[in-house]
Design an enzyme around this catalytic site. Structure first.
Site, PDB file in Angstrom:
ATOM      1  N   CYS A 149     -69.577  10.300 -20.638  1.00  0.00           N
ATOM      2  CA  CYS A 149     -69.435  11.682 -21.085  1.00  0.00           C
ATOM      3  C   CYS A 149     -70.426  12.523 -20.286  1.00  0.00           C
ATOM      4  O   CYS A 149     -71.639  12.399 -20.462  1.00  0.00           O
ATOM      5  CB  CYS A 149     -69.717  11.831 -22.575  1.00  0.00           C
TER       6      CYS A 149
ATOM      7  N   MET B 206     -64.620  18.725 -19.643  1.00  0.00           N
ATOM      8  CA  MET B 206     -65.478  17.555 -19.738  1.00  0.00           C
ATOM      9  C   MET B 206     -66.402  17.534 -18.518  1.00  0.00           C
ATOM     10  O   MET B 206     -65.975  17.849 -17.405  1.00  0.00           O
ATOM     11  CB  MET B 206     -64.636  16.284 -19.759  1.00  0.00           C
TER      12      MET B 206
ATOM     13  N   ASN C 181     -70.900  15.764 -20.393  1.00  0.00           N
ATOM     14  CA  ASN C 181     -71.583  16.767 -21.189  1.00  0.00           C
ATOM     15  C   ASN C 181     -72.790  16.174 -21.913  1.00  0.00           C
ATOM     16  O   ASN C 181     -73.898  16.715 -21.848  1.00  0.00           O
ATOM     17  CB  ASN C 181     -70.611  17.393 -22.191  1.00  0.00           C
TER      18      ASN C 181
ATOM     19  N   SER D 272     -58.055  15.631 -22.832  1.00  0.00           N
ATOM     20  CA  SER D 272     -59.058  14.661 -23.263  1.00  0.00           C
ATOM     21  C   SER D 272     -58.644  14.071 -24.601  1.00  0.00           C
ATOM     22  O   SER D 272     -58.411  14.812 -25.562  1.00  0.00           O
ATOM     23  CB  SER D 272     -60.435  15.321 -23.394  1.00  0.00           C
TER      24      SER D 272
END
Length: 396
Positions: free
Chosen positions: A104, A318, A106, A309
């Site tokens: 991920c 993302m 983020n 996503s």
């Protein structure tokens, strides 16, 4: 009637970029969950409130979206030159699995701040005031991320004036460098372009044939041209997420793209690998109104990108897909590069449903193969809550 007492586990709830997740130190987990396996998965699912057939995650920390159904496990790294190991688990909302197949991007922005605050980084490496450089081993994909974390008074600085579209309030900027971002996926041979081409024709039975750039960078991603699949590139979430037929088409495209990329061998395997690959579609710049009501003009972007996503159109972008966008934009001839006007570039500003984002990438041609040494982007992170999460003692 079961009357098993609850146990409590130290945890921190953080926002990183446009995602939120529950962060754990590996050593704080119950012993059975300190190693990969069913016990770990069941524990994290119970923390988040999954699987939930209602799709709301009311009985857990999840927020009923892919951006808020996330877990992270951090530990000191024994790998030379790295401070911490970072493992990311994408918890399915309504189905019984945790997807460990990707990163991920983020939440990567929150790993450095969490590691510092949790005492996992050697204090001698931390400035009282300035920027701490934290080197992170991303264990899901076997890659290095370098986080530049602002410090003030010996503590992580979380507040600031850095604005990120998709996040309501400003915060301190955390710059991330994704080193050698071409993903080393099993079956893909570690190749940035697993098919050997920057553009292929992807044949999807029952749906159609489309030009596609299939790239392993940041996260395996399938890029399509918006107009070939009936879109403009200016869509917001409701235009796609409220259309079950469209969602089914995207999932079929994703499954067949995953086979072409060597990530799965059978279409059916895509059902338990929802996190990767991503599907995104691109278009040249157009004016549109973002989800916050802000007008994004033609001059504001180089290219428009919308990405799926966990089966839904993402509300922003993302972070790992942003790395894929920046990488693809830097390589002449990809669909992203062509939609952005073609030619060589070392950065791109793309439009997404919540606004815009700039990402940079350093690409070069070596022995006839494109190599990207790193991708760079800025995010922000903030602790939302810290303490303990509680789960029934027989939950895992």
């Amino acid at each position: 009637m079961s009357q098993v007492p609850q146990i409590r586990i130290p945890a921190t709830y953080l926002r990183g970029g446009t995602s939120k997740g529950v962060f754990f130190k590996l050593d704080d987990l119950p012993e059975a969950a300190r190693v990969p396996g069913r016990a770990r998965d069941k524990l994290l699912q119970r923390v988040i409130g999954s699987p939930d057939p209602y799709g709301k995650q009311i009985d857990g920390m999840g927020g009923a979206t892919s951006s808020t159904s996330k877990t992270v496990i951090i530990s000191r790294s024994e790998r030379p030159g790295h401070d911490v190991d970072y493992l990311f688990g994408q918890v399915s909302i309504d189905k019984d699995f945790v997807d460990w197949s990707g990163n991920c991007g983020n939440l990567s922005a929150a790993v450095g701040p969490f590691a510092i605050s949790a005492g996992l980084v050697d204090p001698s490496r931390l400035p009282q005031d300035g920027v701490a450089v934290i080197t992170i081993w991303q264990a899901n994909i076997g890659k290095t991320i370098v986080a530049h974390v602002p410090m003030r008074g010996g503590q992580v600085q979380e507040t600031g004036d850095f604005e990120l579209d998709g996040v309501t309030f400003p915060a301190a900027e955390v710059q991330l460098e994704f080193m050698d971002p071409a993903a080393e996926e099993e079956g893909a041979g570690g190749a940035m372009f697993p098919t050997g081409n920057v553009v292929d024709t992807l044949e999807v039975p029952g749906v159609g044939s489309f030009k596609a750039t299939m790239i392993n960078a940041g996260i395996p991603t399938i890029f399509l041209n918006a107009d070939e699949i009936g879109y403009t590139g200016t869509e917001l979430q409701e235009a796609i997420n409220g259309d079950p037929a469209a969602l089914a088409r995207f999932e079929t495209i994703r499954a067949h793209g995953a086979i072409r990329m060597g990530l799965i061998s059978k279409v059916e395997e895509a059902a338990t690998r929802q996190h990767t690959p991503k599907v995104a579609f691109v278009a040249p710049p157009k004016q549109y109104v973002s989800s916050s009501g802000k007008t994004v003009t033609v001059q504001d972007t180089d290219v428009l990108v919308r990405a799926m996503s966990m089966g839904k159109l993402h509300h922003a972008m993302m972070g790992t897909a942003a790395v894929a966008i920046g990488t693809a934009a830097a390589i002449p001839g990809t669909l992203v590069n062509l939609a952005a006007g073609g030619g060589e570039r070392n950065s791109v500003r793309f439009g997404h449903p919540s606004g815009t984002l700039r990402v940079g990438a350093e690409a070069k041609l070596e022995d006839g193969q494109w190599v990207v040494t790193k991708a760079i982007m800025s995010r922000s992170a903030r602790v939302l809550m810290e303490g303990w999460v509680r789960v029934p003692g027989d939950a895992f």
